[in-house]
Motif scaffolding. Structure first.
Motif, mmCIF file in Angstrom:
data_model
loop_
_atom_site.group_PDB
_atom_site.id
_atom_site.type_symbol
_atom_site.label_atom_id
_atom_site.label_comp_id
_atom_site.label_asym_id
_atom_site.label_seq_id
_atom_site.Cartn_x
_atom_site.Cartn_y
_atom_site.Cartn_z
ATOM 1 N N MET A 73 71.962 1.616 34.519
ATOM 2 C CA MET A 73 71.649 1.311 36.084
ATOM 3 C C MET A 73 69.859 2.234 36.268
ATOM 4 S SD MET A 73 73.760 -0.266 37.578
ATOM 5 C CE MET A 73 73.644 1.098 39.328
ATOM 6 N N ASP B 36 78.920 -1.735 40.991
ATOM 7 C CA ASP B 36 77.101 -1.199 40.434
ATOM 8 C C ASP B 36 76.378 -2.281 40.540
ATOM 9 O OD1 ASP B 36 78.296 1.397 40.563
ATOM 10 O OD2 ASP B 36 78.435 1.427 38.071
ATOM 11 N N THR C 83 77.932 -1.083 33.933
ATOM 12 C CA THR C 83 76.802 0.212 34.449
ATOM 13 C C THR C 83 77.660 2.379 34.365
ATOM 14 O OG1 THR C 83 78.453 0.315 35.733
ATOM 15 C CG2 THR C 83 76.235 -1.694 35.842
#
Ligand code: SF4
Length: 443
Positions: free
Chosen positions: A174, A209, A156
């Motif tokens: 993301m 994440d 990410t």
């Protein structure tokens, strides 16, 4: 991008509305209620209404309009020659570990296709990267809710993902994932992990994440990058037991945290990591609904589970063929098959034939990547030993795609070259018992 409208009919099911209208293979459905059809998903979506106007280009070139009234969930009964109607979308990346780029150029054209098409992800569960998605695609996903999708993330971290995929568009992952989650698309994620590239702390950060994106991130599968012998310079160091164990520690620690938070383990390591790290597999239940099974995750625990079930329900398994049945497998599953044969007490009938992957190199040990030529060589070697009478060969179905192995050889070619009957079977212990019955009926 110019939009292609319409797809050719492969079949109008007998008794269906389309059949009654006289639609035939070769006719082309162009639009529904004035909406151009980009693919089968459009067709399904727009025909889910009770009143539809179907525009069809007949085989003879005539254009016809059909006005149809039906129940909302009643299907028209059409199937199409190509569900995408036009070409598959090709990936715009150049990933460090890309398997497709590591196979010889002489291999079948279909194998060289680097598809990255969200429609294939929806229809067949292929992994996509989101790097070729535009506003129109996101709008369509929102309108039609094509869910779930499978996404290859790898990292990410914007710079790291760009470096791995060698594509600046890869940086926005993301943002793209959040956008999909926000419109209600459920996502199954893949992380291809490379040693000293996106492992260790980078992997921990990626998991955290992804977790932060909420419940629409349904599962995460972590699989190691595989390099064939055609890759002369390795983009990351070779893997070893210690590395596999430390990677599994990260995955399993996170899975326990996820269990408390989500009620299931959420992140799963590839079977290959357990084999490489010589770590005991988690129990069958650990894999929950097996959301990453197609990605090579949980296959061995599932195999063991079927074995236990089979043993429980068939207490008296009799072993009775006079010639031996060879069970072909890759090196990775060798011990599992051996154990299954012993557990079911079938040693008298079966011989395991682990096949080294000479075609792609010894680093490739999965049965699904075995080629016909390696199997032929192994069967012929076994026959040369001339120790026992061989009756037939069982080939795992995961190695056969559209009736052919990756090198275009067919199971029938093996029968001819090795002069022995071949059965293509699901890699499942139950198939061993069926194979005995088949062998008996052929006697
Ligand atoms: S997205 Fe897939 S096909 Fe495309 S370069 Fe990366 S690994 Fe290869």
């Amino acid at each position: 991008m110019a939009t292609h409208c319409g797809g050719k009919i492969a079949q109008a099911a007998k008794g269906s509305i389309s059949y009654e209208l006289g639609l035939v293979p070769g006719d082309m459905v162009v639009s529904v209620n004035g909406r151009c059809l980009r693919d089968e998903m459009d067709f399904r979506f727009y025909t889910a209404e009770s009143e539809i106007v179907l525009e069809v280009l007949r085989k003879n070139g005539d254009r016809e309009i059909f006005e149809i009234e039906k129940d909302e969930d009643e299907h028209l009964g059409l199937s199409f020659s190509n569900p995408l109607f036009d070409d598959i979308r090709i990936c715009k990346n150049n990933c460090l570990f890309c398997f497709v780029r590591q196979i010889p150029k002489t291999m079948r054209r279909g194998l060289q296709v680097r598809d990255d098409d969200y429609r294939m992800s929806f229809l067949y569960g292929n992994f996509i990267t989101l790097t070729n998605m535009d506003e129109e695609d996101f709008a369509r996903l929102e309108e039609q809710r094509l869910s779930p999708l499978r996404v290859s993330v790898h990292s990410t971290d914007p710079s790291l993902r760009e470096r791995i995929m060698r594509n600046p568009r890869a940086r926005d992952i993301m943002k793209d994932l959040k956008r999909l989650c926000d419109i209600g698309i459920r996502l199954h994620i893949q992380i291809v992990v490379m040693r000293e590239v996106n492992d260790g702390k980078a992997l921990e950060k990626t998991l955290s994440d992804l977790d932060s994106l909420g419940e629409n991130i349904k599962s995460v599968g972590v699989v190691p990058a595989v390099y064939t012998k055609y890759r002369k310079v390795l983009p990351s160091p070779p893997l070893d037991e210690k590395w596999a164990l430390s990677t599994l520690d990260i995955i399993q620690d996170y899975a326990w945290k996820a269990l408390k938070k989500r009620g299931y383990h959420w992140v799963y390591g590839a079977d290959e990591l357990y084999v490489l790290g010589k770590r005991e597999f988690p129990p069958y239940e650990y894999y929950d609904e097996f959301p990453q099974y197609e990605n090579g995750i949980g296959i061995i625990p599932e195999f063991r589970h079927s074995l236990e079930q089979l043993k429980k329900h068939c207490s008296r398994i009799t072993d009775s063929t006079d010639s031996k049945i060879l069970v072909v497998t890759g090196r990775m599953a060798e011990k599992e098959i051996e154990n299954a044969i012993e557990t079911l007490n079938l040693q008298e009938s079966f011989r395991i034939l682990p096949v080294d992957n000479r075609f792609f190199g010894h680093t490739v040990s999965a049965a699904g990547l075995l080629t016909g030529q390696d199997i032929i060589a192994a069967v012929l070697d076994k026959k040369k030993e001339n120790k026992e009478k061989l009756g037939s060969v069982l080939i795992p179905s995961v190695a056969v795609f559209g009736g052919k192995f990756l090198d275009d050889i067919t199971p029938e070619d093996i029968e001819v070259k090795c002069k022995i009957p071949v059965q293509v079977v699901e890699p499942n212990p139950e198939e061993f018992l069926k194979a005995i019955k088949t062998a008996r009926t052929k006697v």
